[in-house]
Design a protein around this motif. Structure first.
Motif, PDB file in Angstrom:
ATOM      1  N   ASN A   2       0.824  -1.217   0.000  1.00 47.31           N
ATOM      2  CA  ASN A   2       0.000   0.000   0.000  1.00 47.31           C
ATOM      3  C   ASN A   2       0.862   1.273   0.000  1.00 47.31           C
ATOM      4  O   ASN A   2       0.460   2.293  -0.546  1.00 47.31           O
ATOM      5  N   PHE A   3       2.047   1.209   0.634  1.00 49.38           N
ATOM      6  CA  PHE A   3       2.882   2.420   0.775  1.00 49.38           C
ATOM      7  C   PHE A   3       4.338   2.222   0.314  1.00 49.38           C
ATOM      8  O   PHE A   3       4.793   2.896  -0.606  1.00 49.38           O
TER       9      PHE A   3
ATOM     10  N   THR B  16       6.641   5.328  -0.746  1.00 50.39           N
ATOM     11  CA  THR B  16       6.125   6.052   0.419  1.00 50.39           C
ATOM     12  C   THR B  16       6.613   5.349   1.690  1.00 50.39           C
ATOM     13  O   THR B  16       5.831   4.624   2.337  1.00 50.39           O
ATOM     14  N   PRO B  17       7.868   5.520   2.061  1.00 53.04           N
ATOM     15  CA  PRO B  17       8.360   4.856   3.276  1.00 53.04           C
ATOM     16  C   PRO B  17       7.673   5.388   4.530  1.00 53.04           C
ATOM     17  O   PRO B  17       6.964   6.404   4.477  1.00 53.04           O
TER      18      PRO B  17
ATOM     19  N   PRO C 292       6.103  12.139   4.578  1.00 56.04           N
ATOM     20  CA  PRO C 292       4.964  12.986   4.964  1.00 56.04           C
ATOM     21  C   PRO C 292       3.695  12.688   4.158  1.00 56.04           C
ATOM     22  O   PRO C 292       2.588  12.922   4.641  1.00 56.04           O
ATOM     23  N   ALA C 293       3.877  12.103   2.957  1.00 55.65           N
ATOM     24  CA  ALA C 293       2.698  11.832   2.116  1.00 55.65           C
ATOM     25  C   ALA C 293       1.783  10.772   2.726  1.00 55.65           C
ATOM     26  O   ALA C 293       0.644  10.616   2.296  1.00 55.65           O
ATOM     27  N   ARG C 294       2.262  10.055   3.746  1.00 63.24           N
ATOM     28  CA  ARG C 294       1.379   9.059   4.398  1.00 63.24           C
ATOM     29  C   ARG C 294       0.149   9.741   4.994  1.00 63.24           C
ATOM     30  O   ARG C 294      -0.899   9.141   5.136  1.00 63.24           O
TER      31      ARG C 294
ATOM     32  N   PHE D 293       2.044  13.032  -5.991  1.00 65.54           N
ATOM     33  CA  PHE D 293       1.914  11.687  -5.404  1.00 65.54           C
ATOM     34  C   PHE D 293       3.325  11.102  -5.336  1.00 65.54           C
ATOM     35  O   PHE D 293       4.105  11.299  -6.282  1.00 65.54           O
ATOM     36  N   PRO D 294       3.668  10.413  -4.259  1.00 71.32           N
ATOM     37  CA  PRO D 294       5.037   9.884  -4.148  1.00 71.32           C
ATOM     38  C   PRO D 294       5.373   8.890  -5.249  1.00 71.32           C
ATOM     39  O   PRO D 294       6.535   8.692  -5.582  1.00 71.32           O
ATOM     40  N   PHE D 295       4.326   8.230  -5.799  1.00 72.06           N
ATOM     41  CA  PHE D 295       4.575   7.140  -6.755  1.00 72.06           C
ATOM     42  C   PHE D 295       4.482   7.577  -8.213  1.00 72.06           C
ATOM     43  O   PHE D 295       4.590   6.747  -9.110  1.00 72.06           O
ATOM     44  N   THR D 296       4.235   8.888  -8.460  1.00 71.28           N
ATOM     45  CA  THR D 296       4.252   9.384  -9.845  1.00 71.28           C
ATOM     46  C   THR D 296       5.024  10.695  -9.898  1.00 71.28           C
ATOM     47  O   THR D 296       5.014  11.483  -8.955  1.00 71.28           O
TER      48      THR D 296
END
Ligand code: FA5
Length: 335
Positions: free
Chosen positions: A147-148, A153-154, A158-160, A257-260
């Motif tokens: 999911n993270f 997103t470790p 902060p994006a959590r 978004f951390p993943f894009t």
């Protein structure tokens, strides 16, 4: 004058006659009457036994034994017939009370229909499958990794905080988005990839007109050599136009978004104002590294579409809560 021969004849006639009588009985009442006539206190058998006293003592056991035989015969015939009558009655009732399940119900018929959220998901899947995408799914109970973590997103990122998460025991959680399916699919498959992933997601969001703690997303992911942000924009426009028949304004708004990287929000015009229907962007190289893809060779784009929001715009619905209250007056509009 009573003699042995006369009583014996009476008993024999009785046993011959009673069979037909019992066979001919049509109801339990008739059967009971026969029992009384033959075996009752003043019945035929009692009369014969009464007369037995006038026989010479040596003859009495002969008639006694014969009378017992007749009594047992009558009793067993009565019992048999009683069972047969009961079974016939059950069969008659079953036949009379058969329900014709094919009979139409009383108007208005309330047949179940596909829920508007399911129907919206199906429409999106239809369009994307038409474009060559494959449907992929993943679990709603997820690990932190899918999911993270693998989505760049470790734990200390902060994006959590962007997605307030329902945590379960043993490091598990309810997935906050369908982006977790991207990782699961890429781990198992090599590029090129084109997948569309529908499913439920969960967040500790406060409920209001556009937020619900459980909602649906459809995730798109394409990975290949040479894919660009232009491909992403073209795909988003194509899907939105197919859904709205070209009668809906779309805009891309820069986002994070951390993943894009880069990332954008897709907004559509809804009741005079812009409504955010999903986040998108080019897959971050760190995500490719997590699944063992070469980020120098491949690029990809992804889009996470909020289905409730989309359905609200499609059907001009003012409040997301209407989808989940099972109100017949609301649901019947979609028949
Ligand atoms: C995400 O969930 C990202 N995973 C989307 C994404 C995928 C970005 C792939 C980049 C690449 P976001 O948190 O913005 O993003 O949620 C996506 C959409 O879900 C929102 O635009 C909105 O339409 C919908 N949504 C979010 N929270 C709720 C909620 N509480 N109730 C209903 N819909 C919601």
């Amino acid at each position: 004058m009573t003699d042995l021969a006369a009583l014996r004849t009476q008993l024999e006639e009785m046993s011959a006659g009673v069979k037909d009588l019992i066979n001919g009985a049509q109801t339990p009442d008739q059967l009971e009457q026969i029992r009384i006539d033959f075996l009752g206190k003043k019945g035929k058998l009692s009369q014969i036994l009464g007369a037995m006293g006038k026989l010479p003592p040596a003859d009495r056991p002969v008639i006694g034994a014969l009378a017992n035989e007749v009594k047992e015969l009558v009793q067993s015939l009565l019992e048999e017939k009683k069972t047969a009558l009961q079974q016939a009655e059950i069969a008659r009732k079953l036949a009379a009370e058969t329900i014709d399940v094919t009979m139409p119900g009383v108007f208005p018929w309330r047949l179940g229909r596909v829920h508007p959220i399911t129907a919206t998901i199906d429409r999106v899947l239809d369009i994307m499958v038409g474009l060559g995408y494959t449907v992929a799914q993943g679990p709603e109970v997820e690990t932190d990794y899918y999911n993270f973590e693998a989505l760049n997103t470790p734990a200390d990122h902060p994006a959590r905080d962007m997605q307030d998460t329902f945590y379960l025991q043993d490091g598990l959680l309810l997935r906050t988005h369908t982006s977790s399916v991207q990782i699961r699919f890429m781990e198992q498959n090599d590029p090129p990839i084109r997948i569309v992933c529908p499913g439920r997601v969960y967040r500790k969001d406060d409920v209001d007109a556009t937020h619900f703690p459980m909602f649906h997303q459809v995730e798109l992911l394409a990975v290949d050599e040479g894919l660009t942000f232009g491909d992403l924009k073209g795909t988003v426009r194509l899907l939105v136009e197919a859904l709205f028949g070209g009668e809906c304004e779309v805009r891309f708004r820069p986002s994070f978004f951390p993943f894009t990287e880069p990332s954008a929000e897709v907004d559509v015009k809804w009741q005079g104002r812009w409504l955010e229907i999903g986040g998108c962007g080019m897959v971050d190289p760190n995500v490719f590294k997590a699944v063992g893809y070469d980020p120098d060779l491949y690029t990809g784009f992804a889009w996470g579409l909020g289905i409730e929001r989309l359905a609200m715009v499609l059907h001009q619905i003012d409040d997301i809560r209407r989808f989940f209250t099972s109100d017949w007056r609301f649901l019947q509009q979609f028949y």
